[in-house]
Design a protein around this motif. Structure first.
Motif, mmCIF file in Angstrom:
data_model
loop_
_atom_site.group_PDB
_atom_site.id
_atom_site.type_symbol
_atom_site.label_atom_id
_atom_site.label_comp_id
_atom_site.label_asym_id
_atom_site.label_seq_id
_atom_site.Cartn_x
_atom_site.Cartn_y
_atom_site.Cartn_z
ATOM 1 N N PHE A 90 0.836 -1.215 0.000
ATOM 2 C CA PHE A 90 0.000 0.000 0.000
ATOM 3 C C PHE A 90 0.864 1.256 0.000
ATOM 4 C CE2 PHE A 90 0.647 -0.596 4.567
ATOM 5 C CZ PHE A 90 0.849 0.696 5.018
ATOM 6 N N GLY A 91 2.036 1.200 0.661
ATOM 7 C CA GLY A 91 2.916 2.363 0.696
ATOM 8 C C GLY A 91 3.475 2.685 -0.673
ATOM 9 N N LEU A 102 -15.780 -7.586 4.393
ATOM 10 C CA LEU A 102 -14.412 -8.081 4.559
ATOM 11 C C LEU A 102 -14.090 -8.450 6.012
ATOM 12 C CD1 LEU A 102 -12.274 -5.929 2.099
ATOM 13 C CD2 LEU A 102 -13.027 -8.287 1.869
ATOM 14 N N PRO A 103 -14.215 -7.513 6.966
ATOM 15 C CA PRO A 103 -13.889 -7.906 8.342
ATOM 16 C C PRO A 103 -14.795 -9.002 8.882
ATOM 17 C CG PRO A 103 -14.902 -5.721 8.292
ATOM 18 C CD PRO A 103 -14.584 -6.087 6.886
ATOM 19 N N LEU A 104 -16.051 -9.043 8.433
ATOM 20 C CA LEU A 104 -16.972 -10.067 8.934
ATOM 21 C C LEU A 104 -16.596 -11.458 8.421
ATOM 22 C CD1 LEU A 104 -20.316 -8.066 8.610
ATOM 23 C CD2 LEU A 104 -19.194 -8.761 10.722
ATOM 24 N N PHE A 105 -16.261 -11.561 7.127
ATOM 25 C CA PHE A 105 -15.826 -12.851 6.590
ATOM 26 C C PHE A 105 -14.502 -13.290 7.222
ATOM 27 C CE2 PHE A 105 -18.411 -12.136 2.538
ATOM 28 C CZ PHE A 105 -19.377 -13.050 2.923
ATOM 29 N N ILE A 106 -13.596 -12.353 7.384
ATOM 30 C CA ILE A 106 -12.300 -12.679 7.980
ATOM 31 C C ILE A 106 -12.485 -13.133 9.428
ATOM 32 C CG2 ILE A 106 -10.069 -11.702 8.674
ATOM 33 C CD1 ILE A 106 -10.409 -9.814 6.189
ATOM 34 N N PHE A 117 -6.113 -4.903 4.112
ATOM 35 C CA PHE A 117 -6.940 -4.827 2.912
ATOM 36 C C PHE A 117 -7.385 -3.385 2.642
ATOM 37 C CE2 PHE A 117 -8.061 -9.508 3.194
ATOM 38 C CZ PHE A 117 -7.492 -9.823 1.980
ATOM 39 N N MET A 118 -7.798 -2.679 3.675
ATOM 40 C CA MET A 118 -8.317 -1.329 3.476
ATOM 41 C C MET A 118 -7.225 -0.380 2.989
ATOM 42 S SD MET A 118 -11.127 -0.789 6.505
ATOM 43 C CE MET A 118 -11.726 0.700 5.726
ATOM 44 N N TRP A 119 -6.025 -0.489 3.542
ATOM 45 C CA TRP A 119 -4.930 0.364 3.077
ATOM 46 C C TRP A 119 -4.597 0.076 1.616
ATOM 47 C CZ3 TRP A 119 -3.290 4.737 4.740
ATOM 48 C CH2 TRP A 119 -3.337 5.067 6.099
ATOM 49 N N ILE A 120 -4.602 -1.200 1.243
ATOM 50 C CA ILE A 120 -4.281 -1.562 -0.142
ATOM 51 C C ILE A 120 -5.351 -1.039 -1.094
ATOM 52 C CG2 ILE A 120 -4.066 -3.504 -1.741
ATOM 53 C CD1 ILE A 120 -2.666 -5.051 0.451
ATOM 54 N N ILE A 121 -6.624 -1.187 -0.726
ATOM 55 C CA ILE A 121 -7.701 -0.699 -1.595
ATOM 56 C C ILE A 121 -7.643 0.820 -1.711
ATOM 57 C CG2 ILE A 121 -10.197 -0.550 -1.881
ATOM 58 C CD1 ILE A 121 -10.414 -3.208 -0.372
ATOM 59 N N SER A 145 1.082 -12.359 -17.439
ATOM 60 C CA SER A 145 1.619 -11.266 -16.605
ATOM 61 C C SER A 145 1.229 -11.465 -15.148
ATOM 62 C CB SER A 145 1.116 -9.914 -17.121
ATOM 63 O OG SER A 145 -0.276 -9.740 -16.873
ATOM 64 N N TYR A 146 0.026 -12.016 -14.881
ATOM 65 C CA TYR A 146 -0.371 -12.307 -13.507
ATOM 66 C C TYR A 146 0.554 -13.345 -12.879
ATOM 67 C CZ TYR A 146 -4.837 -9.806 -13.353
ATOM 68 O OH TYR A 146 -5.807 -8.849 -13.315
ATOM 69 N N ILE A 147 0.903 -14.370 -13.654
ATOM 70 C CA ILE A 147 1.781 -15.408 -13.120
ATOM 71 C C ILE A 147 3.157 -14.827 -12.805
ATOM 72 C CG2 ILE A 147 2.967 -17.573 -13.681
ATOM 73 C CD1 ILE A 147 0.481 -18.410 -15.229
ATOM 74 N N LEU A 148 3.654 -13.951 -13.679
ATOM 75 C CA LEU A 148 4.943 -13.314 -13.419
ATOM 76 C C LEU A 148 4.889 -12.444 -12.167
ATOM 77 C CD1 LEU A 148 6.016 -12.305 -17.044
ATOM 78 C CD2 LEU A 148 7.019 -14.088 -15.609
ATOM 79 N N MET A 149 3.826 -11.653 -12.042
ATOM 80 C CA MET A 149 3.704 -10.802 -10.859
ATOM 81 C C MET A 149 3.496 -11.624 -9.599
ATOM 82 S SD MET A 149 1.595 -7.391 -11.969
ATOM 83 C CE MET A 149 0.282 -8.235 -12.837
ATOM 84 N N GLY A 150 2.844 -12.795 -9.746
ATOM 85 C CA GLY A 150 2.607 -13.652 -8.591
ATOM 86 C C GLY A 150 3.872 -14.212 -7.986
ATOM 87 N N MET A 151 4.981 -14.144 -8.726
ATOM 88 C CA MET A 151 6.263 -14.559 -8.156
ATOM 89 C C MET A 151 6.731 -13.581 -7.088
ATOM 90 S SD MET A 151 8.301 -15.706 -11.595
ATOM 91 C CE MET A 151 7.651 -16.930 -12.734
ATOM 92 N N PHE A 152 6.168 -12.366 -7.082
ATOM 93 C CA PHE A 152 6.639 -11.339 -6.163
ATOM 94 C C PHE A 152 5.537 -10.764 -5.275
ATOM 95 C CE2 PHE A 152 8.902 -11.209 -10.215
ATOM 96 C CZ PHE A 152 10.194 -11.460 -9.811
ATOM 97 N N LEU A 153 4.275 -10.872 -5.696
ATOM 98 C CA LEU A 153 3.191 -10.189 -5.004
ATOM 99 C C LEU A 153 2.102 -11.179 -4.621
ATOM 100 C CD1 LEU A 153 2.819 -7.199 -7.487
ATOM 101 C CD2 LEU A 153 4.061 -7.162 -5.321
ATOM 102 N N ASP A 154 1.237 -10.784 -3.657
ATOM 103 C CA ASP A 154 0.080 -11.608 -3.334
ATOM 104 C C ASP A 154 -1.086 -11.226 -4.227
ATOM 105 O OD1 ASP A 154 -1.031 -9.292 -2.340
ATOM 106 O OD2 ASP A 154 -0.791 -9.818 -0.244
ATOM 107 N N ASP A 155 -2.207 -11.955 -4.088
ATOM 108 C CA ASP A 155 -3.334 -11.768 -5.003
ATOM 109 C C ASP A 155 -3.945 -10.384 -4.899
ATOM 110 O OD1 ASP A 155 -4.191 -12.228 -2.449
ATOM 111 O OD2 ASP A 155 -5.861 -13.503 -3.002
ATOM 112 N N THR A 156 -4.046 -9.856 -3.692
ATOM 113 C CA THR A 156 -4.653 -8.541 -3.518
ATOM 114 C C THR A 156 -3.827 -7.463 -4.188
ATOM 115 O OG1 THR A 156 -5.449 -9.315 -1.373
ATOM 116 C CG2 THR A 156 -5.619 -6.964 -1.820
ATOM 117 N N ALA A 157 -2.517 -7.537 -4.001
ATOM 118 C CA ALA A 157 -1.638 -6.545 -4.624
ATOM 119 C C ALA A 157 -1.737 -6.608 -6.139
ATOM 120 C CB ALA A 157 -0.198 -6.776 -4.176
#
Length: 440
Positions: free
Chosen positions: A25-26, A64-68, A288-292, A333-345
């Motif tokens: 998020f930063g 989100l917080p309720l499901f989590i 999640f909220m900071w990332i969104i 490109s998603y697979i390449l990015m997935g080597m470094f990032l999580d799904d939300t990012a």
């Protein structure tokens, strides 16, 4: 400087910051604000404020917080232990039966949780030690737990599909239904692989000892009660929503209350369980909220630059690619990015680019949400820096090395690529159920 060049510079700067280890998020938010100030002066500072107001007005974000909370409550209260005991007794007599039961456990946890992290934690702490103690091959079972935990982001109530629906402005109910058959199909493919592999190499998954299999039918049926509570929770949460009795937010509240009542009925609602559940829920929800929030600001700048139209013109006009070729490039490109990032990012970085382009190419955005989610599952387990690989490394016992973890995922990644190909070639696998229910 052209807007296209500014967009490329903006995207490359963000990726460079992410590679230096900055928080997602930063990095995203910083790049968005700096480029907004550079492009529009002091008025650009209002972009982050506007994004925060938009975030706070998103009523579905309450889910989100309720499901989590629901997922962590079920995990912390030990209900997952009872489920695994049930699968252990019913499936243990087969070659690879406990591994098959572990996939069943992961499907059940996914249907109550919506996150892959909780499934990984439950599998690594409950199933993995038991599988190793029973003589199962450490490489195979490590792959089983990683693959099974990835189902959490596909089987409803998937939190990732909720986030995709918010960003892509697609109905959450349709996305959930679209994930049902692909999720169950993926679980069935995992089970099929385990059955075939253990039939060819029986030593990889030995059955339970004869004395352990001598359990009366009365005990077996009594153990089935462990599955009643999860089914009731899933029905009250998802069933009521799909029948139109509750809204999305109301269904998440029903799930959270049901999970708490289940822990209370099992006499496991202790002070420690409540404290740990609330603390973990708060931490993940804030992340999640900071990332969104950062993604909304980043997307606003990109929209202001006209980057989406520029990318569409580049692929279609200059390169002359067809819709399917562009779609395949997106997935790679998603697979390449997935080597470094999580799904939300990954979602918040590329959604402002890909989602409008997918719609412009004439593809169904609900179907594409399922494709994105399956691709994230694959990216999760792709070396060298797949998200699940390091989660497993942190939770696995010392005898399982990082090399073992890398080798364990190869066959399951191939199975998932096959599943992705099926959903891509036959969109009705994902779309038939939402079309039937909503009459799309």
């Amino acid at each position: 400087m052209s807007y296209e060049l500014i967009a490329i510079l903006m995207f490359s700067t963000m990726m460079l910051m992410l590679l230096t280890g900055q928080r997602v998020f930063g990095a995203i938010g910083f790049v968005a604000v700096i480029f907004a100030l550079f492009l529009w002066g002091d008025g650009g500072a209002e972009m982050a404020f506007s994004a925060s107001m938009k975030l706070m007005k998103w009523y579905p974000l309450l889910t989100l917080p309720l499901f989590i909370y629901m997922g962590y409550m079920l995990s912390e209260s030990g209900i997952a232990d009872d489920l695994y005991r049930m699968f252990h007794v019913w499936m243990g007599s087969l070659h690879g039966g406990l591994a098959i039961g572990t996939i069943g456990l992961m499907v059940a946890i996914s249907a109550m949780n919506g996150l892959s992290v909780a499934g990984m934690a439950i599998g690594a702490t409950i199933a993995l030690p038991e599988l190793l103690r029973r003589g199962y091959d450490k490489i195979m079972v490590t792959g089983v737990i990683q693959a099974g935990s990835s189902l959490g982001i596909l089987v409803p109530p998937s939190v990732v599909l909720v986030l995709y629906g918010m960003i892509a402005r697609q109905p959450i109910g349709q996305l959930w239904l679209a994930g049902v058959f692909p999720g169950l199909m993926m679980a069935a493919l995992f089970i099929l692989y385990i059955v075939v592999r253990c039939r060819l190499q029986p030593k990889l998954g030995p059955p339970l000892a004869k004395e352990e299999r001598q359990v009366s039918w009365a005990v077996k049926f009594r153990l089935l009660q462990a599955g009643i509570l999860p089914l009731l929770i899933f029905f009250f949460m998802t069933g009521l929503f799909l029948m139109g009795i509750t809204s999305l937010v109301e269904s998440s509240a029903v799930g959270a209350v049901s999970a708490t009542l289940a822990a209370l009925l099992r006499r496991r609602l202790t002070r420690r369980v409540i404290h740990d559940t609330v603390r973990k829920t708060l931490g993940v929800s804030c992340m999640f909220m900071w990332i969104i929030l950062a993604a909304l600001a980043f997307g606003a700048v990109f929209d202001g630059l006209g980057a989406v139209r520029a990318i569409e013109n580049f692929f279609v006009g200059r390169l002359g690619l067809g819709p399917w070729e562009i779609l395949i490039m997106m997935q790679l490109s998603y697979i390449l990015m997935g080597m470094f990032l999580d799904d939300t990012a990954m979602l918040v970085i590329v959604a402002p680019l890909y989602v409008p382009l997918v719609g412009a190419l004439g593809f169904d955005l609900v179907w594409y949400g399922v494709l994105y989610t399956i691709t994230c599952q694959i990216a999760y387990m792709t070396p060298p820096f797949g998200y699940n690989l390091f989660l497993m490394r942190a939770m696995a016992p010392p005898e399982i090395s990082l090399g073992d973890i890398y080798r364990s995922i190869i066959p399951f990644v191939l199975v998932m690529v096959f599943g992705l190909g099926l959903v891509t070639a036959f969109p009705e696998i994902a779309l038939w159920l939402p079309n039937l229910h909503y009459g799309r």
